[in-house]
Scaffold this active site. Structure first.
Site, PDB file in Angstrom:
ATOM      1  N   HIS A   1     -37.690  39.207  53.375  1.00 31.20           N
ATOM      2  CA  HIS A   1     -36.257  39.252  53.646  1.00 31.20           C
ATOM      3  C   HIS A   1     -35.581  38.157  52.828  1.00 31.20           C
ATOM      4  CE1 HIS A   1     -32.903  39.909  56.751  1.00 31.20           C
ATOM      5  NE2 HIS A   1     -32.461  38.906  56.000  1.00 31.20           N
TER       6      HIS A   1
ATOM      7  N   CYS B   1     -25.545  34.065  57.875  1.00 31.94           N
ATOM      8  CA  CYS B   1     -26.136  33.642  59.137  1.00 31.94           C
ATOM      9  C   CYS B   1     -25.162  32.716  59.845  1.00 31.94           C
ATOM     10  CB  CYS B   1     -27.469  32.922  58.908  1.00 31.94           C
ATOM     11  SG  CYS B   1     -28.213  32.321  60.436  1.00 31.94           S
TER      12      CYS B   1
ATOM     13  N   HIS C   1     -32.226  36.346  50.713  1.00 33.69           N
ATOM     14  CA  HIS C   1     -30.793  36.161  50.496  1.00 33.69           C
ATOM     15  C   HIS C   1     -30.592  35.741  49.045  1.00 33.69           C
ATOM     16  CE1 HIS C   1     -29.130  36.185  54.757  1.00 33.69           C
ATOM     17  NE2 HIS C   1     -30.430  36.384  54.910  1.00 33.69           N
TER      18      HIS C   1
ATOM     19  N   ARG D   1     -26.579  45.201  61.274  1.00 33.50           N
ATOM     20  CA  ARG D   1     -26.809  44.030  62.132  1.00 33.50           C
ATOM     21  C   ARG D   1     -26.646  42.731  61.345  1.00 33.50           C
ATOM     22  NH1 ARG D   1     -29.915  39.470  62.416  1.00 33.50           N
ATOM     23  NH2 ARG D   1     -31.693  40.652  61.578  1.00 33.50           N
ATOM     24  N   ASP D   2     -27.572  42.446  60.467  1.00 30.34           N
ATOM     25  CA  ASP D   2     -27.532  41.188  59.716  1.00 30.34           C
ATOM     26  C   ASP D   2     -26.376  41.165  58.729  1.00 30.34           C
ATOM     27  OD1 ASP D   2     -28.397  38.673  58.996  1.00 30.34           O
ATOM     28  OD2 ASP D   2     -29.901  39.382  57.593  1.00 30.34           O
TER      29      ASP D   2
ATOM     30  N   ASN E   1     -27.287  39.029  51.897  1.00 32.79           N
ATOM     31  CA  ASN E   1     -28.649  39.522  51.754  1.00 32.79           C
ATOM     32  C   ASN E   1     -28.851  40.169  50.398  1.00 32.79           C
ATOM     33  OD1 ASN E   1     -30.053  39.496  54.603  1.00 32.79           O
ATOM     34  ND2 ASN E   1     -27.958  40.140  54.991  1.00 32.79           N
TER      35      ASN E   1
END
Length: 306
Positions: free
Chosen positions: A208, A241, A210, A16-17, A250
């Protein structure tokens, strides 16, 4: 020295991300293979996709097709839902775990959600309530916890206030995001302690990161020392993003696994299988993997295909 946890849960966000910012559309069957290979490598949680409007994130326009392709196994994979319409689609497919994605700052709330900082809670409340009434588990992400590209540094009390409000809507876990990768280890410690002072326990939090400034692993280590036991990561370091152009990849799952193994912390992931999966995905995307561990253990992934 702080007591490290004995075991950590890695919340894999690559499908997903990791893929959402890719310009070239990845075929649905490749995404399904990616999810299955990550599960086979021992990742306990694999976030599959997002039911966001395709105009916002074209890469994830095939969310329903992907979940149907994954079949019954797909129902246990979390999906991101931006609002009630997204929830409707998830419920139709029998999904059991959803996530919402809020913002700690006014500017990003407007850019990402087309809502003000306060208006986002009114949007999420019925989504979470309906999901919980249907027996679904709900995770809440809060972005821009360490810095915002428009507003600069974000006050800790503002992050805690927004995070608590999102969590208190009915979530089981709150994921604190360093969306543009500007955070440092001391900021991680301070933020986790601030949430603790506000009544939240470390098992209710996830982190989370980056890696924009190369601090993701150091920040993860600080999170471990603070007692956090769930960390989001993306296979091969994929990600970005669409609404924060300064956000780079990430924290790579392989790099996190290498750190955890070195610290003697259990994680349940087969590193060789994970590296092979990320090297394979790098081939699908036609470019090298950003992950240092993937490059070290799979030299072919460090070369540009073709």
């Amino acid at each position: 020295m702080s007591q490290m946890p004995e075991r950590v849960t890695i919340y894999e966000v690559g499908p997903r991300d990791g893929l959402q910012n890719e310009k070239a559309l990845v075929p649905t069957d490749v995404k399904a293979q990616f999810v299955r290979r990550l599960v086979a490598a021992g990742l306990p949680v694999v976030e599959a996709t997002s039911f966001v409007h395709p105009t916002w994130v074209p890469q994830l326009a095939d969310a329903a097709e992907l979940m149907e392709l994954l079949g019954d196994e797909g129902r246990d994979h979390p999906v991101l839902v931006p609002n009630e319409r997204g929830l409707d689609r998830a419920l139709e497919l029998g999904v059991r775990h959803i996530a919402i994605f809020g913002s700690a700052t006014e500017t990003f709330a407007q850019a990402n959600l087309n809502r003000s900082l306060d208006e986002q809670f009114a949007m999420f409340e019925p989504t979470v309530r309906r999901a919980r009434d249907a027996g679904l588990d709900v995770r809440a992400y809060v972005s821009m916890c360490f810095g915002d590209p428009w507003e600069g540094s974000v006050p800790v009390e503002q992050v805690v206030g927004v995070g608590k409000r999102l969590f208190d809507l009915g979530a089981s876990q709150l994921s604190l995001g360093d969306t543009i990768g500007v955070g440092t280890a001391n900021q991680v410690t301070v933020l986790v302690e601030a949430f603790g002072a506000a009544g939240m326990t470390t098992d209710q939090l996830a982190l989370h990161f980056h890696d924009t400034y190369g601090q993701a692993l150091a920040n993860a280590h600080a999170g471990l020392q603070a007692g956090v036991t769930t960390f989001d990561a993306s296979a091969g370091g994929l990600g970005g993003c669409p609404y924060a152009k300064s956000a780079t990849g990430n924290l790579a799952t392989e790099d996190l696994v290498w750190l955890l193994t070195g610290l003697g912390i259990e994680h349940g992931v087969d590193l060789d299988g994970l590296v092979a999966t990320s090297a394979w995905m790098a081939e699908q995307l036609g470019r090298p993997s950003p992950s240092a561990v993937v490059r070290a253990l799979s030299p072919g992934a460090a070369e540009s295909p073709g």
